[in-house]
Design a protein around this motif. Structure first.
Motif, mmCIF file in Angstrom:
data_model
loop_
_atom_site.group_PDB
_atom_site.id
_atom_site.type_symbol
_atom_site.label_atom_id
_atom_site.label_comp_id
_atom_site.label_asym_id
_atom_site.label_seq_id
_atom_site.Cartn_x
_atom_site.Cartn_y
_atom_site.Cartn_z
ATOM 1 N N ASN A 1 0.822 -1.211 0.000
ATOM 2 C CA ASN A 1 0.000 0.000 0.000
ATOM 3 C C ASN A 1 0.852 1.256 0.000
ATOM 4 O OD1 ASN A 1 -2.626 -1.119 -0.018
ATOM 5 N ND2 ASN A 1 -2.474 -1.640 2.134
ATOM 6 N N THR A 2 1.956 1.218 0.726
ATOM 7 C CA THR A 2 2.851 2.376 0.748
ATOM 8 C C THR A 2 3.487 2.597 -0.624
ATOM 9 O OG1 THR A 2 3.349 1.916 3.077
ATOM 10 C CG2 THR A 2 4.812 3.420 1.931
ATOM 11 N N TYR A 3 3.844 1.505 -1.283
ATOM 12 C CA TYR A 3 4.429 1.608 -2.626
ATOM 13 C C TYR A 3 3.421 2.211 -3.605
ATOM 14 C CZ TYR A 3 6.196 0.198 -7.185
ATOM 15 O OH TYR A 3 6.617 0.189 -8.491
ATOM 16 N N ILE A 4 2.187 1.724 -3.550
ATOM 17 C CA ILE A 4 1.146 2.242 -4.438
ATOM 18 C C ILE A 4 0.912 3.730 -4.172
ATOM 19 C CG2 ILE A 4 -1.309 2.098 -5.041
ATOM 20 C CD1 ILE A 4 0.370 -0.215 -6.123
ATOM 21 N N PHE A 5 0.808 4.074 -2.881
ATOM 22 C CA PHE A 5 0.582 5.466 -2.505
ATOM 23 C C PHE A 5 1.746 6.348 -2.946
ATOM 24 C CE2 PHE A 5 0.400 8.897 0.778
ATOM 25 C CZ PHE A 5 -0.791 9.457 0.346
ATOM 26 N N ASP B 1 9.773 17.206 0.028
ATOM 27 C CA ASP B 1 10.119 16.696 1.364
ATOM 28 C C ASP B 1 9.070 15.720 1.879
ATOM 29 O OD1 ASP B 1 12.387 18.238 1.316
ATOM 30 O OD2 ASP B 1 11.485 19.920 2.411
ATOM 31 N N LEU B 2 7.817 15.969 1.556
ATOM 32 C CA LEU B 2 6.736 15.077 1.977
ATOM 33 C C LEU B 2 6.892 13.693 1.355
ATOM 34 C CD1 LEU B 2 4.105 14.725 3.530
ATOM 35 C CD2 LEU B 2 2.870 15.554 1.492
ATOM 36 N N LEU B 3 7.303 13.667 0.087
ATOM 37 C CA LEU B 3 7.510 12.383 -0.592
ATOM 38 C C LEU B 3 8.711 11.644 -0.002
ATOM 39 C CD1 LEU B 3 6.045 10.894 -2.830
ATOM 40 C CD2 LEU B 3 7.723 11.768 -4.457
ATOM 41 N N TYR B 4 9.742 12.427 0.389
ATOM 42 C CA TYR B 4 10.897 11.816 1.054
ATOM 43 C C TYR B 4 10.474 11.147 2.359
ATOM 44 C CZ TYR B 4 14.960 13.265 -1.690
ATOM 45 O OH TYR B 4 15.913 13.380 -2.667
ATOM 46 N N LYS B 5 9.655 11.838 3.135
ATOM 47 C CA LYS B 5 9.187 11.270 4.398
ATOM 48 C C LYS B 5 8.346 10.027 4.170
ATOM 49 C CE LYS B 5 9.231 15.715 6.810
ATOM 50 N NZ LYS B 5 8.414 16.785 7.451
ATOM 51 N N LEU B 6 7.548 10.077 3.131
ATOM 52 C CA LEU B 6 6.707 8.919 2.802
ATOM 53 C C LEU B 6 7.563 7.714 2.420
ATOM 54 C CD1 LEU B 6 3.816 7.888 2.392
ATOM 55 C CD2 LEU B 6 3.974 8.639 0.004
ATOM 56 N N LYS B 7 8.726 7.978 1.840
ATOM 57 C CA LYS B 7 9.628 6.903 1.429
ATOM 58 C C LYS B 7 10.123 6.109 2.623
ATOM 59 C CE LYS B 7 13.896 6.187 -1.212
ATOM 60 N NZ LYS B 7 14.988 6.859 -1.949
ATOM 61 N N TYR B 8 10.345 6.805 3.753
ATOM 62 C CA TYR B 8 10.851 6.141 4.960
ATOM 63 C C TYR B 8 9.731 5.731 5.925
ATOM 64 C CZ TYR B 8 15.363 7.830 3.362
ATOM 65 O OH TYR B 8 16.478 8.049 2.622
ATOM 66 N N TYR B 9 8.510 6.007 5.546
ATOM 67 C CA TYR B 9 7.370 5.633 6.387
ATOM 68 C C TYR B 9 7.289 4.122 6.615
ATOM 69 C CZ TYR B 9 2.477 5.117 7.782
ATOM 70 O OH TYR B 9 1.331 4.775 8.434
ATOM 71 N N PRO B 10 7.486 3.282 5.574
ATOM 72 C CA PRO B 10 7.445 1.826 5.816
ATOM 73 C C PRO B 10 8.495 1.358 6.817
ATOM 74 C CG PRO B 10 7.354 2.285 3.470
ATOM 75 C CD PRO B 10 7.677 3.580 4.146
ATOM 76 N N LEU B 11 9.677 2.013 6.803
ATOM 77 C CA LEU B 11 10.726 1.627 7.740
ATOM 78 C C LEU B 11 10.273 1.867 9.181
ATOM 79 C CD1 LEU B 11 13.616 0.668 8.238
ATOM 80 C CD2 LEU B 11 14.376 3.041 8.008
ATOM 81 N N ALA B 12 9.607 3.006 9.406
ATOM 82 C CA ALA B 12 9.099 3.301 10.750
ATOM 83 C C ALA B 12 8.043 2.280 11.160
ATOM 84 C CB ALA B 12 8.513 4.711 10.787
ATOM 85 N N LEU B 13 7.174 1.927 10.215
ATOM 86 C CA LEU B 13 6.150 0.930 10.519
ATOM 87 C C LEU B 13 6.765 -0.437 10.808
ATOM 88 C CD1 LEU B 13 3.347 1.774 7.925
ATOM 89 C CD2 LEU B 13 3.345 2.211 10.374
ATOM 90 N N LEU B 14 7.804 -0.780 10.052
ATOM 91 C CA LEU B 14 8.480 -2.060 10.277
ATOM 92 C C LEU B 14 9.149 -2.101 11.644
ATOM 93 C CD1 LEU B 14 10.074 -2.755 6.775
ATOM 94 C CD2 LEU B 14 8.166 -3.957 7.829
#
Length: 383
Positions: A28-32, A137-150
Motif C-alpha cells: 500500500n505504501t508503494y502504491i501510494f 520533502d513530503l515524498l521523502y518522508k513517505l519513502k521512509y514511512y514503511p521503515l518506521a512501521l516495520l
C-alpha cells in the motif's frame, strides 16, 4: 501436550499474520508513493505549461492571472530550469543561500536527473527549456514511512516473543517447583520409617556408633527434604550463629570425603550472628565444598574460614584444585555451565540465587589460577 501444541500453532499464526501485515503495509505504501509521485509530476507539467503560457504571450493586455497563480503555488517541489545548452537559468524552492554556490546547484541538479525525467518546454521562437525537479520533502518522508512501521511492528513482535518466553519460563519454573515439593513429600514417607528403625536399633545390641552415623544420614535426608520443600517460596530468615551452622555442614562432608583431602576450618570462637535460613545457607556451603572436592579429584587441601568485620561476615572457601580462567569467573554462576562430565550446572547458579536474592548478600570467585586452585567468597550483612 495440548498446551504445547496450542502454543506451537499460536506462534505460527502470529508470525503469518505479521508477514501479511508487513506485506500489505509495503504494498500500500508503494502504491501510494507511486500515485503521489505521479501527482507531483502532473503539478510540474502544469507549472511548465504556465511558464510556456507566460513566455509565449506577447499581448501586453492579456490576462495572465492564472499562469502567475500557478507559478506562485509551487512552494514545495524543488526545481531547476535549464536552457537548451544545459545552462542553469533559475531555481525554485532551494536554499536561498546555498544556491549561490555553483557546486550546490550542480549536486541538486544531479539528484533531480536521477529521480525524474525532465519536462520540456517549447516556445514559439523555437527555443527550448527543460524543467528538472526532485521529490518533495513530503515524498521523502513517505519513502521512509514503511521503515518506521516495520520498526514498530518489529517492536511489537519482540514484545510478543518476550511474553511467550516469560510465560514458558514461568511454566517451567512452576513445573520444577511442583516436582521439588513433590520430591520432598515423597521423601517424607521413608524418612518416617527410618526414624522408627533407628529407635528400634537403639534398643537392640548394636554398636551405637553405627546407629549415630545412620541417624546423621537420616537427619541429612530430612534437611534435603526441607530444602526441596522451600523451593518456589520465600524462605524465612532467622538470626543464627553462622559459625556453628557452617561447621556442622563442614564436619559432615569432611567425615564422608576422601582421607587424602586435608580439611581446615578457621573461625573465631565467639558467635557471629546474622539473618539466614539454615537449610538454604547450608545448601550453599555444601555446594561450594562439593565443587572444591570435585575440582581436586579427591586429593588436595580445602580451607574454609569465617571472618567477622565491622559490617560484613566473610566466608571464604579455598581449594587446591584445577582452577579456572578469569573469563569463567562469572560464567560459573550461569545455569547449565559446568566443567564436569556429569553435572547439570545448577549448584552454583542456585547458590548465587540463595545468597543474593534471599539473603541479600554477595557470592563471587575471589581468585583462581590454573593448576593451583580456586577461592570463593560469600559476603553477608551483620545484624
Amino acid at each position: 501436550m495440548s498446551l504445547f501444541q496450542n502454543t506451537f500453532w499460536l506462534k505460527r499464526v502470529v508470525v503469518l499474520i505479521s508477514i501479511v501485515i508487513v506485506s500489505l503495509i509495503l504494498w500500500n505504501t508503494y502504491i501510494f508513493f507511486q500515485k503521489f509521485k505521479e501527482e507531483e509530476r502532473g503539478k510540474m507539467k502544469v507549472f511548465a505549461a504556465a511558464m510556456k503560457e507566460l513566455n509565449d504571450n506577447t499581448d501586453l493586455n492579456a490576462d495572465v492571472t492564472l499562469p502567475l497563480k500557478i507559478l506562485e503555488n509551487n512552494q514545495n517541489i524543488p526545481s531547476i530550469l535549464l536552457n537548451s545548452k544545459g545552462e542553469i537559468i533559475e531555481s525554485q524552492n532551494l536554499d536561498s543561500l546555498k544556491v549561490l554556490n555553483p557546486k550546490y546547484l550542480e549536486k541538486q541538479l544531479q539528484i533531480m536527473k536521477d529521480q525524474n525525467d525532465p519536462i520540456e518546454i517549447s516556445y514559439k521562437n523555437t527555443q527550448k527549456q527543460y524543467v528538472y525537479y526532485r521529490n518533495s520533502d513530503l515524498l521523502y518522508k513517505l519513502k521512509y514511512y514503511p521503515l518506521a512501521l516495520l520498526l514498530i511492528l518489529g517492536l511489537f513482535i519482540t514484545i510478543i516473543y518476550m511474553v511467550f518466553k516469560s510465560s514458558k519460563v514461568a511454566e517451567q519454573n512452576k513445573l520444577w517447583t511442583g516436582m521439588a515439593k513433590e520430591t520432598a513429600h515423597q521423601i517424607g514417607t521413608p524418612l518416617s520409617s527410618l526414624l522408627g528403625w533407628i529407635a528400634i536399633f537403639r534398643t537392640e545390641n548394636i554398636d551405637q556408633m553405627y546407629v549415630d552415623e545412620i541417624e546423621k544420614d537420616v537427619d541429612r535426608l530430612n534437611i534435603i527434604a526441607n530444602r526441596f520443600s522451600k523451593i518456589g517460596s520465600l524462605p524465612e530468615l532467622k538470626q543464627h550463629n553462622i559459625v556453628s551452622i557452617t561447621k556442622t555442614v563442614f564436619s559432615y562432608l569432611e567425615s564422608r570425603s576422601s582421607k587424602q583431602i586435608s580439611f581446615s576450618f578457621n573461625a573465631s570462637q565467639e558467635e557471629i550472628n546474622t539473618q539466614i535460613n539454615t537449610e538454604l545457607f547450608g545448601w550453599v556451603i555444601e555446594n561450594l565444598i562439593k565443587n572444591a572436592i570435585d575440582a581436586m579429584q579427591g586429593k588436595g587441601t580445602l580451607d574454609l574460614s569465617i571472618k567477622n568485620t565491622s559490617k560484613k561476615v566473610k566466608i571464604t572457601i579455598s581449594d587446591s584444585g584445577k582452577g579456572m580462567h578469569k573469563s569463567q569467573f562469572k560464567q560459573v554462576f550461569k545455569p547449565g555451565f559446568t566443567t564436569k562430565k556429569r553435572g547439570w550446572g545448577l549448584g552454583l547458579s542456585l547458590s548465587k540465587r540463595i545468597i543474593e536474592d534471599y539473603h541479600k548478600g554477595k557470592i563471587f570467585v575471589q581468585k583462581s589460577e590454573i593448576g593451583k586452585g580456586t577461592t570463593f567468597q560469600i559476603l553477608l550483612d551483620k545484624f
